[in-house]
Design an enzyme around this catalytic site. Structure first.
Site, short mmCIF file in Angstrom:
data_model
loop_
_atom_site.label_atom_id
_atom_site.label_comp_id
_atom_site.label_asym_id
_atom_site.label_seq_id
_atom_site.Cartn_x
_atom_site.Cartn_y
_atom_site.Cartn_z
N SER A 1 62.96 146.50 97.95
CA SER A 1 63.83 145.61 98.71
C SER A 1 63.83 146.00 100.17
O SER A 1 63.72 147.19 100.52
CB SER A 1 65.25 145.73 98.15
OG SER A 1 66.16 145.12 99.02
N TYR B 1 72.72 151.22 95.61
CA TYR B 1 71.69 150.29 95.12
C TYR B 1 70.41 150.45 95.94
O TYR B 1 69.32 150.62 95.39
CB TYR B 1 72.19 148.84 95.21
CG TYR B 1 71.07 147.84 95.19
CD1 TYR B 1 70.37 147.57 94.02
CD2 TYR B 1 70.68 147.18 96.37
CE1 TYR B 1 69.31 146.69 94.01
CE2 TYR B 1 69.62 146.29 96.37
CZ TYR B 1 68.94 146.05 95.20
OH TYR B 1 67.88 145.18 95.21
N LYS C 1 66.36 151.98 95.07
CA LYS C 1 65.07 151.36 95.41
C LYS C 1 64.19 152.35 96.17
O LYS C 1 63.01 152.50 95.88
CB LYS C 1 65.28 150.09 96.23
CG LYS C 1 65.94 148.95 95.46
CD LYS C 1 65.04 148.43 94.35
CE LYS C 1 65.64 147.31 93.56
NZ LYS C 1 64.85 146.95 92.37
#
Ligand code: UDP
Length: 344
Positions: A129, A153, A157
């Site tokens: 991302s 989050y 990644k």
């Protein structure tokens, strides 16, 4: 030879579009999904849009008790490679439940890597991302941009990117692409598959769509005083079908690649769009009113980020083709034909 691809999270928003593009291109897919944030009906719709060789394994990649099973199913499938999309993705939730995010996202990635290793299928496309860039770069940001995600989050990644870089370094038979997505929106042009958020949507497009269809009263625009042309946040929205085709291009690139290694590639349009521009475009596409209030900034948001997508063009021969109008029209078709998502 037909490509045989494992797609983790293949029943989800992005995964379902990836499956359609793979199957339409003649590949076989093995979906591994635990349906924690996906609906089994998506699989019926995938089959309807792209009949072909689609197998489904309902398992939780993050559960150690299920890993033996998963590893042997992947081995039996005899894949050429995998697209890894399974994971938790709600930024706010990751702040309140970081341990669950780390266990789930890192655990799932590690189980898949073990399974691919056991199956001797060392081509991997990982769903990363643009959030890995955090707030440390001027846009357009290219892959050499500084990383520094601002929430758990985003850190999952980046950690998985780091893990696969170590793995590629340890064994040069691994060929890996980390795809750094900007903001995926829209839906398949048929209106049959699309994003179906569990609760109140966190992201802009699903929220706008639910306001347009009458499920929610009004949009809160988070911040009207950013240093951007109209004061609202600027992002690089990319049509989910363009994004899905980027995965197919990445798999083709890996299949043709002579050398091992891991490479990071942005998938975006290269164009920044403000919240108010997105609202106006959606209003035109849906012909519905989209009431909004300017609200305070959301914690952790940045003013502006959009991609330099030149590397995807150079390495994958891929570029985003669909416009903001396409994104809104297709998102609206999905939302208006499936007002309650897959359970409509
Ligand atoms: N946004 C907003 N209202 C919402 C959701 C999002 O104004 O209900 C804004 C958000 O502040 C950002 C943009 O829309 O500027 C995109 O947010 P989203 O959560 O979709 O993606 P992000 O880029 O933050 O991951």
């Amino acid at each position: 030879m037909t490509k045989r691809i494992v797609v983790t999270g293949g029943a989800g928003y992005i995964g379902s579009h990836v499956c359609v593009e793979l199957l339409a291109g003649g590949a076989a897919a093995l979906v591994i999904d635990n349906f924690s944030n996906a609906h089994p009906e998506a699989l019926n719709r995938i089959r309807e849009l792209a009949p072909g060789d689609l197998e489904v394994l309902e398992r939780d990649l993050a559960d150690p008790a299920q890993s033996e099973d998963i590893i042997s199913a992947v081995r039996d499938f005899n894949p050429d490679g995998a697209v890894h999309l399974a994971g938790l993705k709600a930024v706010g939730e990751s702040v309140t439940e970081p341990a669950r995010y780390y266990r789930t996202n890192l655990g799932a990635a590690l189980t898949l890597i073990e399974a691919l290793d056991a199956a001797d299928a060392k081509n991997l496309v990982f769903s990363s991302s643009a959030t890995v860039y955090g707030d440390r770069n001027e846009s357009p940001v290219d892959e050499s941009g500084l990383t520094g995600p601002t929430n758990p989050y985003g850190r999952t990644k980046l950690f998985i990117e780091d893990i696969v870089r170590d793995i590629a370094h340890s064994d040069n038979r691994w060929r890996i692409v980390n795809l750094r997505y900007f903001n995926p929106v829209g839906a398949h042009a048929s209106g049959r598959i699309g994003e179906d958020p569990n609760d109140i949507p966190n992201n802009l497009f699903p929220f706008i769509a639910q306001v347009a269809v009458g499920r929610r009263d009004k949009l809160q625009v988070f911040g009207g005083d950013y240093p951007t042309p109209d004061g609202t946040g600027v992002r690089d929205y990319i049509h989910v079908t363009d994004l899905a085709r980027g995965h197919v291009a990445a798999l083709d690139y890996l299949a043709a690649k002579k050398t091992g290694g891991a490479v990071d590639i942005n998938l975006g349009t290269g164009k920044g769009v403000s919240v108010l521009e997105a609202v106006a475009a959606f209003k035109r596409a849906s012909n519905r009113d989209i009431p909004y209030d300017i609200a305070p900034r959301r914690d952790g948001d940045i003013a502006e980020i959009y991609a330099n997508a030149d590397l995807a063009q150079k390495l994958l021969g891929w570029r985003a083709e669909k416009t903001l109008e396409d994104m809104c029209a297709d998102h609206w078709r999905w939302q208006s034909q499936n007002p309650e998502g897959y359970q409509s």
